[in-house]
Enzyme design. Structure first.
Site, PDB file in Angstrom:
ATOM      1  N   ASP A 164      51.750 110.285 -33.637  1.00 43.63           N
ATOM      2  CA  ASP A 164      50.708 111.275 -33.924  1.00 43.63           C
ATOM      3  C   ASP A 164      49.697 110.765 -34.964  1.00 43.63           C
ATOM      4  O   ASP A 164      48.504 111.039 -34.850  1.00 43.63           O
ATOM      5  CB  ASP A 164      51.346 112.596 -34.394  1.00 43.63           C
ATOM      6  CG  ASP A 164      52.295 112.390 -35.569  1.00 43.63           C
ATOM      7  OD1 ASP A 164      53.052 111.398 -35.549  1.00 43.63           O
ATOM      8  OD2 ASP A 164      52.273 113.196 -36.506  1.00 43.63           O
TER       9      ASP A 164
ATOM     10  N   ASP B 147      63.836  97.639 -43.179  1.00 42.82           N
ATOM     11  CA  ASP B 147      64.393  96.605 -42.303  1.00 42.82           C
ATOM     12  C   ASP B 147      65.461  95.759 -42.998  1.00 42.82           C
ATOM     13  O   ASP B 147      66.256  95.096 -42.328  1.00 42.82           O
ATOM     14  CB  ASP B 147      63.279  95.655 -41.820  1.00 42.82           C
ATOM     15  CG  ASP B 147      62.391  96.288 -40.760  1.00 42.82           C
ATOM     16  OD1 ASP B 147      62.699  97.397 -40.313  1.00 42.82           O
ATOM     17  OD2 ASP B 147      61.381  95.661 -40.391  1.00 42.82           O
TER      18      ASP B 147
ATOM     19  N   ILE C  58      62.738 106.150 -44.656  1.00 37.66           N
ATOM     20  CA  ILE C  58      61.714 105.867 -43.637  1.00 37.66           C
ATOM     21  C   ILE C  58      62.153 106.361 -42.251  1.00 37.66           C
ATOM     22  O   ILE C  58      61.418 107.072 -41.582  1.00 37.66           O
ATOM     23  CB  ILE C  58      61.391 104.352 -43.557  1.00 37.66           C
ATOM     24  CG1 ILE C  58      61.044 103.804 -44.947  1.00 37.66           C
ATOM     25  CG2 ILE C  58      60.261 104.078 -42.562  1.00 37.66           C
ATOM     26  CD1 ILE C  58      59.771 104.318 -45.550  1.00 37.66           C
TER      27      ILE C  58
ATOM     28  N   CYS D  62      59.545 107.201 -24.363  1.00 32.00           N
ATOM     29  CA  CYS D  62      59.902 108.353 -25.207  1.00 32.00           C
ATOM     30  C   CYS D  62      58.748 109.351 -25.201  1.00 32.00           C
ATOM     31  O   CYS D  62      57.615 109.000 -24.956  1.00 32.00           O
ATOM     32  CB  CYS D  62      60.090 107.972 -26.663  1.00 32.00           C
ATOM     33  SG  CYS D  62      60.883 106.434 -26.922  1.00 32.00           S
TER      34      CYS D  62
ATOM     35  N   ARG E 257      58.636  98.426 -27.893  1.00 31.80           N
ATOM     36  CA  ARG E 257      58.076  99.670 -28.406  1.00 31.80           C
ATOM     37  C   ARG E 257      56.827  99.450 -29.241  1.00 31.80           C
ATOM     38  O   ARG E 257      55.919 100.263 -29.242  1.00 31.80           O
ATOM     39  CB  ARG E 257      59.119 100.399 -29.234  1.00 31.80           C
ATOM     40  CG  ARG E 257      60.194 100.992 -28.368  1.00 31.80           C
ATOM     41  CD  ARG E 257      61.154 101.767 -29.207  1.00 31.80           C
ATOM     42  NE  ARG E 257      62.187 102.322 -28.358  1.00 31.80           N
ATOM     43  CZ  ARG E 257      63.229 102.968 -28.826  1.00 31.80           C
ATOM     44  NH1 ARG E 257      63.370 103.128 -30.118  1.00 31.80           N
ATOM     45  NH2 ARG E 257      64.119 103.459 -28.013  1.00 31.80           N
TER      46      ARG E 257
ATOM     47  N   LYS F 100      57.937  88.008 -37.400  1.00 29.59           N
ATOM     48  CA  LYS F 100      57.834  88.834 -36.192  1.00 29.59           C
ATOM     49  C   LYS F 100      56.820  89.953 -36.404  1.00 29.59           C
ATOM     50  O   LYS F 100      55.953  90.191 -35.577  1.00 29.59           O
ATOM     51  CB  LYS F 100      59.201  89.449 -35.862  1.00 29.59           C
ATOM     52  CG  LYS F 100      59.138  90.645 -34.922  1.00 29.59           C
ATOM     53  CD  LYS F 100      60.510  91.139 -34.560  1.00 29.59           C
ATOM     54  CE  LYS F 100      60.904  92.480 -35.094  1.00 29.59           C
ATOM     55  NZ  LYS F 100      60.077  93.631 -34.775  1.00 29.59           N
ATOM     56  N   ASN F 101      56.940  90.637 -37.535  1.00 26.25           N
ATOM     57  CA  ASN F 101      56.102  91.822 -37.731  1.00 26.25           C
ATOM     58  C   ASN F 101      54.639  91.479 -38.012  1.00 26.25           C
ATOM     59  O   ASN F 101      53.778  92.348 -37.909  1.00 26.25           O
ATOM     60  CB  ASN F 101      56.673  92.704 -38.846  1.00 26.25           C
ATOM     61  CG  ASN F 101      57.992  93.323 -38.433  1.00 26.25           C
ATOM     62  OD1 ASN F 101      58.252  93.489 -37.246  1.00 26.25           O
ATOM     63  ND2 ASN F 101      58.839  93.638 -39.402  1.00 26.25           N
TER      64      ASN F 101
ATOM     65  N   ARG G  61      65.605  89.576 -30.461  1.00 23.93           N
ATOM     66  CA  ARG G  61      64.249  90.128 -30.438  1.00 23.93           C
ATOM     67  C   ARG G  61      63.527  89.826 -31.735  1.00 23.93           C
ATOM     68  O   ARG G  61      62.307  89.791 -31.781  1.00 23.93           O
ATOM     69  CB  ARG G  61      64.299  91.640 -30.241  1.00 23.93           C
ATOM     70  CG  ARG G  61      64.624  91.967 -28.826  1.00 23.93           C
ATOM     71  CD  ARG G  61      64.930  93.415 -28.615  1.00 23.93           C
ATOM     72  NE  ARG G  61      65.449  93.537 -27.280  1.00 23.93           N
ATOM     73  CZ  ARG G  61      66.283  94.454 -26.869  1.00 23.93           C
ATOM     74  NH1 ARG G  61      66.682  95.373 -27.701  1.00 23.93           N
ATOM     75  NH2 ARG G  61      66.701  94.456 -25.640  1.00 23.93           N
TER      76      ARG G  61
ATOM     77  N   ARG H  52      59.540 109.561 -31.017  1.00 23.74           N
ATOM     78  CA  ARG H  52      59.071 108.412 -31.795  1.00 23.74           C
ATOM     79  C   ARG H  52      57.584 108.635 -31.995  1.00 23.74           C
ATOM     80  O   ARG H  52      56.743 108.166 -31.225  1.00 23.74           O
ATOM     81  CB  ARG H  52      59.318 107.127 -31.043  1.00 23.74           C
ATOM     82  CG  ARG H  52      59.042 105.928 -31.916  1.00 23.74           C
ATOM     83  CD  ARG H  52      59.292 104.662 -31.158  1.00 23.74           C
ATOM     84  NE  ARG H  52      58.754 103.551 -31.893  1.00 23.74           N
ATOM     85  CZ  ARG H  52      59.393 102.926 -32.864  1.00 23.74           C
ATOM     86  NH1 ARG H  52      60.588 103.304 -33.206  1.00 23.74           N
ATOM     87  NH2 ARG H  52      58.821 101.918 -33.481  1.00 23.74           N
ATOM     88  N   PRO H  53      57.264 109.401 -33.029  1.00 32.08           N
ATOM     89  CA  PRO H  53      55.903 109.899 -33.126  1.00 32.08           C
ATOM     90  C   PRO H  53      54.865 108.804 -33.291  1.00 32.08           C
ATOM     91  O   PRO H  53      55.095 107.809 -33.990  1.00 32.08           O
ATOM     92  CB  PRO H  53      55.952 110.791 -34.366  1.00 32.08           C
ATOM     93  CG  PRO H  53      57.161 110.410 -35.118  1.00 32.08           C
ATOM     94  CD  PRO H  53      58.113 109.806 -34.139  1.00 32.08           C
TER      95      PRO H  53
HETATM   96  C1  UD1 Z   1      58.051 100.158 -39.775  1.00 29.70           C
HETATM   97  C2  UD1 Z   1      58.094  99.827 -41.267  1.00 29.70           C
HETATM   98  C3  UD1 Z   1      57.521  98.431 -41.474  1.00 29.70           C
HETATM   99  C4  UD1 Z   1      58.251  97.448 -40.590  1.00 29.70           C
HETATM  100  C5  UD1 Z   1      58.216  97.888 -39.138  1.00 29.70           C
HETATM  101  C6  UD1 Z   1      59.008  96.970 -38.235  1.00 29.70           C
HETATM  102  C7  UD1 Z   1      57.685 101.250 -43.190  1.00 29.70           C
HETATM  103  C8  UD1 Z   1      56.813 102.258 -43.825  1.00 29.70           C
HETATM  104  N1  UD1 Z   1      57.310 100.806 -41.980  1.00 29.70           N
HETATM  105  O1  UD1 Z   1      56.706 100.146 -39.332  1.00 29.70           O
HETATM  106  O2  UD1 Z   1      57.625  98.035 -42.829  1.00 29.70           O
HETATM  107  O3  UD1 Z   1      57.675  96.170 -40.705  1.00 29.70           O
HETATM  108  O4  UD1 Z   1      58.776  99.200 -39.051  1.00 29.70           O
HETATM  109  O5  UD1 Z   1      60.346  97.178 -38.368  1.00 29.70           O
HETATM  110  O6  UD1 Z   1      58.671 100.842 -43.749  1.00 29.70           O
HETATM  111  N2  UD1 Z   1      55.500 108.135 -38.313  1.00 29.70           N
HETATM  112  C9  UD1 Z   1      55.039 109.362 -37.880  1.00 29.70           C
HETATM  113  N3  UD1 Z   1      53.940 109.372 -37.058  1.00 29.70           N
HETATM  114  C10 UD1 Z   1      53.307 108.241 -36.654  1.00 29.70           C
HETATM  115  C11 UD1 Z   1      53.786 107.006 -37.116  1.00 29.70           C
HETATM  116  C12 UD1 Z   1      54.895 106.987 -37.941  1.00 29.70           C
HETATM  117  O7  UD1 Z   1      55.587 110.399 -38.197  1.00 29.70           O
HETATM  118  O8  UD1 Z   1      52.308 108.329 -35.923  1.00 29.70           O
HETATM  119  C13 UD1 Z   1      56.691 108.086 -39.202  1.00 29.70           C
HETATM  120  C14 UD1 Z   1      57.868 107.433 -38.513  1.00 29.70           C
HETATM  121  O9  UD1 Z   1      58.586 108.354 -37.754  1.00 29.70           O
HETATM  122  C15 UD1 Z   1      58.643 106.887 -39.678  1.00 29.70           C
HETATM  123  C16 UD1 Z   1      57.564 106.454 -40.650  1.00 29.70           C
HETATM  124  O10 UD1 Z   1      56.409 107.225 -40.292  1.00 29.70           O
HETATM  125  O11 UD1 Z   1      59.400 107.901 -40.276  1.00 29.70           O
HETATM  126  C17 UD1 Z   1      57.293 104.934 -40.652  1.00 29.70           C
HETATM  127  O12 UD1 Z   1      56.507 104.625 -39.631  1.00 29.70           O
HETATM  128  P1  UD1 Z   1      55.588 103.326 -39.483  1.00 29.70           P
HETATM  129  O13 UD1 Z   1      55.314 102.617 -40.735  1.00 29.70           O
HETATM  130  O14 UD1 Z   1      54.464 103.755 -38.645  1.00 29.70           O
HETATM  131  O15 UD1 Z   1      56.553 102.468 -38.606  1.00 29.70           O
HETATM  132  P2  UD1 Z   1      56.286 101.059 -38.063  1.00 29.70           P
HETATM  133  O16 UD1 Z   1      54.854 100.807 -37.857  1.00 29.70           O
HETATM  134  O17 UD1 Z   1      57.242 100.889 -36.946  1.00 29.70           O
END
Ligand code: UD1
Length: 438
Positions: A124, A305, A327, A116, A92, A22-23, A397, A121-122
């Site tokens: 940034d 995950d 995380i 959001c 998302r 999926k990812n 999903r 859900r940053p």
């Molecule tokens: C995350 C997982 C990834 C997994 C995916 C799907 C990690 C590092 N990432 O990726 O392995 O395949 O979910 O479930 O394990 N953050 C910020 N600002 C941003 C983006 C992220 O502060 O702009 C923070 C998030 O709040 C969180 C962390 O960074 O605490 C991880 O974020 P990120 O790796 O970006 O999340 P996903 O891409 O969803």
């Protein structure tokens, strides 16, 4: 509402093919928008999140067709660079279309995923990195409006190896003039899969998997065939399901390196594990042992995950396990539900302590997110009697035919599936429970 009926107490046993990732699929589907292209993708999992990504591509003007595990995409006729709120809300992770749209159209317009606000859900890091490439980004009435103009390659340093931000930079930088050097990049296998796909599309990219990725633009090619790699989290889930029931499983067509930390902890819990070419064989004792301290971390660390499903496997262990989630802040939502089975799981802030109990008893549970829902199914498999899990569509999903795969391994599991289409990615929110945009 999907309802899962699980009658526990049976040891899972047998061989199993693992679904496509999926990812990896979602950023690869977003990449289809980067240049005019005819693509044939195979091993694409049939998931609600994949359907949501295909709906976004169709909205953008791409043609898509799905036949079994194959998806055909023609993005030559793509006409627009905006994604409406209804489609963003469905998934998302649709935020990874931002980099692709900037590359193709020089602009992107989309609402914040799930409606959001940035604080909850940053994104940034995504926005800061795209700005460094020269994109002008504004928030206008709940929408993010990006104008790329001429993107220019530069050196970008990510303060945290965000997977999504890394993917967005890779996609956008394909259209930048000159070379982009991305330091502090995520090293997940899905980043390597995206690099391979973009290279097949004509991009010059190297370094995925190393933390320093260099993107040198793209000379688009008109067509490609690519295969989606196996899903390391689905593989981890099946391994944990076998371990939770004292069973044995042979996972086929997998790369053990990609989920080696999960296998390491299952081995520490008492499972025998043999890896051979593209197979992993796991055989579990009737009761696992606690594994002591475990922390989730970016790859190659223990994946966030897989944390809920390993927790479920350890509920009947002898001894203790302390899991620290580094995380996502609110990723123990499965814990109070697992307690209904008689489990002893205590959460304090970012730490959960599991004290193994001898018996679990079936109960009625409610799934609040994808991996937490899977953890409840595993809890049900390890419990005596019947467990009923009410699920607003989260599990499907991310898991393709999970009920069928588990039944083939001997599980007694029935599902009442309803065809609801909303999608929430992996549902890991940084917002406190109750504040989440569901
Ligand atoms: C995350 C997982 C990834 C997994 C995916 C799907 C990690 C590092 N990432 O990726 O392995 O395949 O979910 O479930 O394990 N953050 C910020 N600002 C941003 C983006 C992220 O502060 O702009 C923070 C998030 O709040 C969180 C962390 O960074 O605490 C991880 O974020 P990120 O790796 O970006 O999340 P996903 O891409 O969803």
């Amino acid at each position: 509402m999907d309802i899962w009926h699980v009658r526990g107490g049976r040891k899972l046993k047998g061989a199993c093919r693992v679904q496509g990732s999926k990812n990896a699929s979602l950023p690869i589907l977003a990449a289809m928008a980067v240049s005019p292209l005819r693509a044939e993708l195979s091993n694409v999992p049939r998931l609600r999140d994949v359907d949501a990504a295909l709906r976004i591509l169709r909205h953008l003007g791409c043609r898509t067709e799905q036949e079994g595990d194959r998806v055909y995409i023609d993005s030559a006729g793509m006409t627009r660079g905006d994604i409406p709120h209804e489609l963003m809300e469905e998934m998302r992770s649709s935020v990874i279309f931002m980099g692709a749209l900037l590359a193709r159209c020089g602009e992107a317009r989309m609402s914040l995923p799930g409606g959001c606000r940035l604080g909850k859900r940053p994104i940034d890091l995504h926005l800061a990195a795209l700005r460094q490439l020269g994109a002008e980004i504004r928030e206008e009435e709940g929408e993010i409006v990006c104008r790329g103009g001429k993107l220019r390659g530069t050196r970008i340093e990510l303060p945290f190896p965000s997977v999504g931000a890394t993917e967005n930079v890779m996609l956008a930088a394909c259209a930048a003039e000159g070379e982009t050097e991305l330091c502090g990049a995520a090293r997940e296998p899905e980043i390597t899969a995206l690099q391979q796909l973009l290279c097949a599309m004509g991009a010059r990219i190297r370094g995925a998997g190393s933390g320093r990725i260099v993107i040198g633009g793209m000379v688009p090619r008109p067509a490609l065939c690519a295969r989606i790699p196996f899903d390391r989290i689905a593989a981890s889930t099946l391994a944990c399901a076998a371990a939770a029931t004292g069973g044995s499983i042979e996972l086929l067509d997998v790369d053990a390196q990609q989920f080696s930390t999960v296998l390491y902890f299952l081995n520490r819990a008492g499972c025998d594990i043999i890896t051979q070419n593209s197979r992993v064989c796991l055989s579990a004792p009737p009761r696992l042992c606690g594994v002591g301290d475990l922390r989730t971390a970016p790859f190659p660390g223990f994946p966030t995950d897989a944390q809920p499903v390993l927790m479920a496997a350890l509920l009947r262990s002898r001894g203790r396990t302390r899991i620290t989630e580094t995380i996502f802040e609110n990723r123990f939502r499965q814990a109070p539900e697992l307690r209904r089975l008689g489990a002893d799981v205590r959460v304090s802030g970012r730490t959960a302590e599991i004290r193994g109990v001898e018996r679990l008893q079936g109960a009625a549970l409610t799934a609040g997110d994808l991996r937490g829902g899977a953890a409840m199914i595993l809890g049900g498999l390890a419990a005596e009697g019947e467990t009923l899990i009410r699920d607003e569509g989260h599990v499907l999903r991310g898991y393709e035919a999970l009920d069928e795969r588990l039944r083939a391994l001997g599980a007694d599991i029935q599902t009442e599936i309803c065809n609801e289409e909303k999608s929430d990615g992996d549902d890991k929110s940084d917002a406190p429970a109750g504040e989440q945009a569901q």
